[in-house]
Design a protein around this motif. Structure first.
Motif, PDB file in Angstrom:
ATOM      1  N   TYR A  12       0.831  -1.212   0.000  1.00 55.76           N
ATOM      2  CA  TYR A  12       0.000   0.000   0.000  1.00 55.76           C
ATOM      3  C   TYR A  12       0.865   1.263   0.000  1.00 55.76           C
ATOM      4  O   TYR A  12       0.596   2.211  -0.727  1.00 55.76           O
ATOM      5  CB  TYR A  12      -0.931   0.008   1.212  1.00 55.76           C
ATOM      6  CG  TYR A  12      -1.738   1.279   1.321  1.00 55.76           C
ATOM      7  CD1 TYR A  12      -2.853   1.468   0.519  1.00 55.76           C
ATOM      8  CD2 TYR A  12      -1.365   2.294   2.191  1.00 55.76           C
ATOM      9  CE1 TYR A  12      -3.591   2.639   0.597  1.00 55.76           C
ATOM     10  CE2 TYR A  12      -2.092   3.462   2.275  1.00 55.76           C
ATOM     11  CZ  TYR A  12      -3.210   3.630   1.481  1.00 55.76           C
ATOM     12  OH  TYR A  12      -3.924   4.789   1.557  1.00 55.76           O
ATOM     13  N   ASP A  64      -3.883   5.564  -3.379  1.00 57.69           N
ATOM     14  CA  ASP A  64      -4.043   5.883  -1.965  1.00 57.69           C
ATOM     15  C   ASP A  64      -5.487   6.184  -1.637  1.00 57.69           C
ATOM     16  O   ASP A  64      -6.263   6.604  -2.501  1.00 57.69           O
ATOM     17  CB  ASP A  64      -3.226   7.130  -1.598  1.00 57.69           C
ATOM     18  CG  ASP A  64      -1.804   6.815  -1.214  1.00 57.69           C
ATOM     19  OD1 ASP A  64      -1.518   5.663  -0.864  1.00 57.69           O
ATOM     20  OD2 ASP A  64      -0.986   7.743  -1.265  1.00 57.69           O
ATOM     21  N   ILE A  65      -5.830   6.026  -0.362  1.00 57.18           N
ATOM     22  CA  ILE A  65      -7.146   6.459   0.111  1.00 57.18           C
ATOM     23  C   ILE A  65      -7.178   7.981   0.097  1.00 57.18           C
ATOM     24  O   ILE A  65      -8.122   8.591  -0.387  1.00 57.18           O
ATOM     25  CB  ILE A  65      -7.429   5.918   1.531  1.00 57.18           C
ATOM     26  CG1 ILE A  65      -7.559   4.399   1.486  1.00 57.18           C
ATOM     27  CG2 ILE A  65      -8.692   6.538   2.100  1.00 57.18           C
ATOM     28  CD1 ILE A  65      -7.642   3.738   2.841  1.00 57.18           C
ATOM     29  N   ASP A 107      -1.983   8.976   5.976  1.00 59.38           N
ATOM     30  CA  ASP A 107      -2.522   7.622   5.868  1.00 59.38           C
ATOM     31  C   ASP A 107      -1.405   6.591   5.719  1.00 59.38           C
ATOM     32  O   ASP A 107      -1.466   5.505   6.303  1.00 59.38           O
ATOM     33  CB  ASP A 107      -3.549   7.511   4.741  1.00 59.38           C
ATOM     34  CG  ASP A 107      -2.956   7.682   3.363  1.00 59.38           C
ATOM     35  OD1 ASP A 107      -1.963   8.427   3.230  1.00 59.38           O
ATOM     36  OD2 ASP A 107      -3.487   7.076   2.411  1.00 59.38           O
TER      37      ASP A 107
END
Length: 114
Positions: A53, A59-60, A72
């Motif tokens: 991630y 990405d969020i 994050d």
């Protein structure tokens, strides 16, 4: 101040003891895959997914958002690195116990003859 993903990864790798334990992580995965060492799949899967991630461009919260974009990634690493280090510590204890059980690691009563 702009944070890049590589900069965040470098900061995460500075975590206390992580760099010294990278060879142990490799040995742990190798022993787990061969069936010698047992652990829950989640103990290795979550840190691996966290690393993917952080490295991935998806990405969020996008990285171009100042400060919050990097937050994050830091939160994910703050969760994953201690989890991995905890499992590696358990593995190192197990590995030490296995060496103690081997014939080379045991102390045998002997008499010194001159």
């Amino acid at each position: 101040m702009k944070y890049s993903k590589m900069k965040l990864a470098q900061e995460a790798l500075k975590h206390k003891g992580l760099l010294q334990k990278i060879p142990a992580v490799y040995r742990m995965i190798k022993a787990w895959r061969s069936g010698k060492y047992s652990m829950k799949i989640t103990d290795i899967l979550f840190p691996a997914l966290a690393l993917v991630y952080v490295i991935s461009p998806i990405d969020i919260i996008p990285d171009f958002v100042p400060f919050v974009g990097a937050l994050d990634d830091l939160a994910i690493l703050a969760f994953a690195i201690p989890m991995l280090l905890k499992e590696v510590d358990k593995y190192l204890i197990w590995e030490f116990q296995q060496k103690d059980k081997s014939p080379q690691g045991q102390i045998v009563d002997a008499e010194i003859v001159e």
